[in-house]
Design an enzyme around this catalytic site. Structure first.
Site, PDB file in Angstrom:
ATOM      1  CG  HIS A   1      -0.366   0.243   2.718  1.00 31.55           C
ATOM      2  ND1 HIS A   1       0.262  -0.404   3.393  1.00 31.55           N
ATOM      3  CD2 HIS A   1      -0.634   1.722   3.052  1.00 31.55           C
ATOM      4  CE1 HIS A   1       0.690   0.372   4.576  1.00 31.55           C
ATOM      5  NE2 HIS A   1       0.154   1.438   3.968  1.00 31.55           N
TER       6      HIS A   1
ATOM      7  CE  LYS B   1       1.547   5.377   3.505  1.00 34.58           C
ATOM      8  NZ  LYS B   1       0.823   5.655   5.011  1.00 34.58           N
TER       9      LYS B   1
ATOM     10  CG  ASP C   1       4.486  -5.319   9.579  1.00 37.46           C
ATOM     11  OD1 ASP C   1       3.477  -5.529   9.588  1.00 37.46           O
ATOM     12  OD2 ASP C   1       4.350  -4.787  11.180  1.00 37.46           O
TER      13      ASP C   1
ATOM     14  CG  HIS D   1       5.466  -0.018   3.797  1.00 37.12           C
ATOM     15  ND1 HIS D   1       4.353  -1.362   2.808  1.00 37.12           N
ATOM     16  CD2 HIS D   1       4.963  -0.997   5.148  1.00 37.12           C
ATOM     17  CE1 HIS D   1       3.445  -2.055   3.234  1.00 37.12           C
ATOM     18  NE2 HIS D   1       3.376  -1.798   4.407  1.00 37.12           N
TER      19      HIS D   1
ATOM     20  CE  LYS E   1       4.404  -1.982  14.135  1.00 34.51           C
ATOM     21  NZ  LYS E   1       3.635  -1.632  12.866  1.00 34.51           N
TER      22      LYS E   1
END
Ligand code: BG6
Length: 468
Positions: free
Chosen positions: A173, A177, A230, A235, A321
């Site tokens: 995704h 962007k 992840d 990304h 995170k």
């Protein structure tokens, strides 16, 4: 190769988290903006009814609207609800696919969207074929695409048994962007950057993807991936490829893909010594996480790209995170002037280009200007090319729309996905134990040593210019 518009959307995993958070809002936005009108056949093994699914879709929209201080657009929701169908069944049971075939009715060119674990991609693809639902169809698969290079290759081979490569849409995704696309546009729509975009002028590049939140509610998913799988393999390596690739010969998917692939293949495979893995204190208490988990919630690394253009330039990348803020930012640090004429210029004050990709979009150039007065001393300033806080089309709205139209420019090819796995493959097996860090900090102490220059990591919270 199908080039016409899909005439039905089949959505596997429709009762899941991704559907709730991203897909229903994206479908609603497509109805509002483009009048999307096609059957949406939702499939899941949850024992739900169509009414329950509609209710869930409404809850999802209410949740998304509330976050923007708005309420559900009931007229658009009525259109969405009227197009929803629901098939309940086990993905291993052929009867599920017979029911799907029936639900498809006259639709000839379905788009199958697989928001389900990759371990099920093979069985679903083969069942679609057996049930006669794969001819002229397209398939969209969610990340992570495999767990490592070997499994990604296997997955590609499995999907290719049923779907030709142009009909496979692998979602990342980040590629949907707006600010990520702007990296490519800004570089190649202006002449001034290309002459300096290389090891002669660029000192180093830093990419930070910081998230202030943890993994609550996603513990068992996250435990199976960790930060490298992840967000790094996909990304952040995609962002790196757009920053560093050579100019494509055209704006068509094949030309873009060819240059990205060359760049991925030139990335030097990471070794354990290049990587620091961290885990925030408290991660092991999250539901779904093993009490002795060695999964990283933070990663920092040094990457080299072995091309004539980038030889010797370190690309420092970190993601984590529970960091101090949520932001994604790229800093391209330029070298200091070759000779020091004015005595106040330190290495940390050289020129840079700053691309903030989220939450707001900023493209800025850092420079120095002279302070008024007799002394030849200066201050850092930022020349801002763009600063925008208005929300854009969401990546899922953009990407699903593209897939329905059959435009795969913003999707990842089989070769690119495998080349990106090859970069991280040697650091997936946890040779370095995770280092603990406190929630709200910038990761474990060891992360500081990844950057070899004395200036260290750029702080995305730092004030970047001073009044003159
Ligand atoms: C997802 C990851 O792919 O991207 C998440 O699974 C991460 O862990 C998310 O939070 C970040 O996306 P965005 O668009 O919010 O920056």
């Amino acid at each position: 190769m199908p080039i016409s518009r899909s005439d039905a959307l089949v959505f596997f995993g429709a009762t899941g988290d991704l559907a709730y958070k991203k897909i229903f809002p994206a479908l609603q936005a497509m109805i509002q903006r483009d009048g999307l009108d096609l059957p949406i056949i939702c499939i899941a093994h949850s024992g739900w009814t169509l009414e329950q699914l509609r209710q869930r879709a409404h809850d999802s929209l209410a949740h998304a609207a509330k976050a923007q201080g708005a309420t559900v657009d009931e007229a658009a929701f009525a259109k969405l609800a009227a197009n929803l169908r629901y098939v309940d069944g086990d993905y291993n049971d052929p009867a599920t696919f017979t029911a799907l075939k029936q639900a498809l009715g006259n639709a000839q060119r379905p788009l199958h969207y697989l928001a389900i674990p990759p371990s099920l991609f093979g069985v679903v693809a083969r069942s679609l074929k057996r049930a006669g639902c794969a001819d002229q169809a397209r398939i969209v698969v969610e990340k992570p695409f495999g767990r490592d290079l070997a499994s990604a290759r296997k997955l590609n081979a499995t999907l290719h048994e049923v779907f030709p490569e142009p009909s496979i849409f692998r979602i990342d995704h980040y590629l949907g962007k707006e600010p990520v696309q702007n990296l490519l546009y800004f570089r190649f729509a202006n002449t001034v950057f290309e002459p300096v975009w290389n090891h002669h002028y660029v000192d180093s590049v830093q990419i930070t993807m910081a998230e202030q939140f943890g993994v609550d509610g996603r513990g068992s998913f996250y435990e199976g991936v960790g930060a490298i799988r992840d967000v790094l393999q996909n990304h952040l390596l995609q962002v790196t490829s757009l920053l560093a690739m050579d100019a494509p010969v055209g704006n068509d998917p094949a030309s873009l893909n060819a240059e990205k692939l060359r760049l991925f293949r030139a990335m030097r495979p990471l070794e354990p010594a290049d990587v620091v893995r961290g885990q925030f204190a408290g991660y092991r208490d999250v539901e779904g996480v093993a009490p002795d988990s060695d999964v990283e919630t933070f990663v920092a690394l040094r990457l080299y790209i072995d091309t004539w253009r980038w030889a010797g330039v370190p690309f420092y990348i970190r993601a984590g995170k529970n960091l101090p803020i949520t932001t994604t930012e790229v800093m391209v640090d330029m070298k200091t002037p070759p000779m020091s004429i004015f005595d106040d210029i330190q290495a940390a004050q050289s020129n840079y280009f700053r691309f903030r990709l989220s939450p707001e979009v900023v493209i800025a150039e850092g420079a120095r200007v002279k302070r008024p007065g007799e002394a030849m001393r200066g201050n850092p300033v930022e020349l801002v090319a763009r600063h925008d806080t208005t929300p854009e089309k969401s990546p899922y709205e953009r990407l699903l729309g593209d897939a329905i139209r059959g435009d795969n420019s913003l999707f990842t090819s089989d070769e690119c996905v495998e080349a990106a796995w090859a970069v991280v493959d040697r650091v997936l097996n946890h040779q370095n134990p995770v280092q603990p860090y406190a929630p709200g900090s910038w990761g474990p102490a060891g992360a500081a040593h990844v950057v070899t220059s004395p200036e260290g990591w750029h702080d995305p919270q730092a004030e970047t210019s001073e009044p003159c």
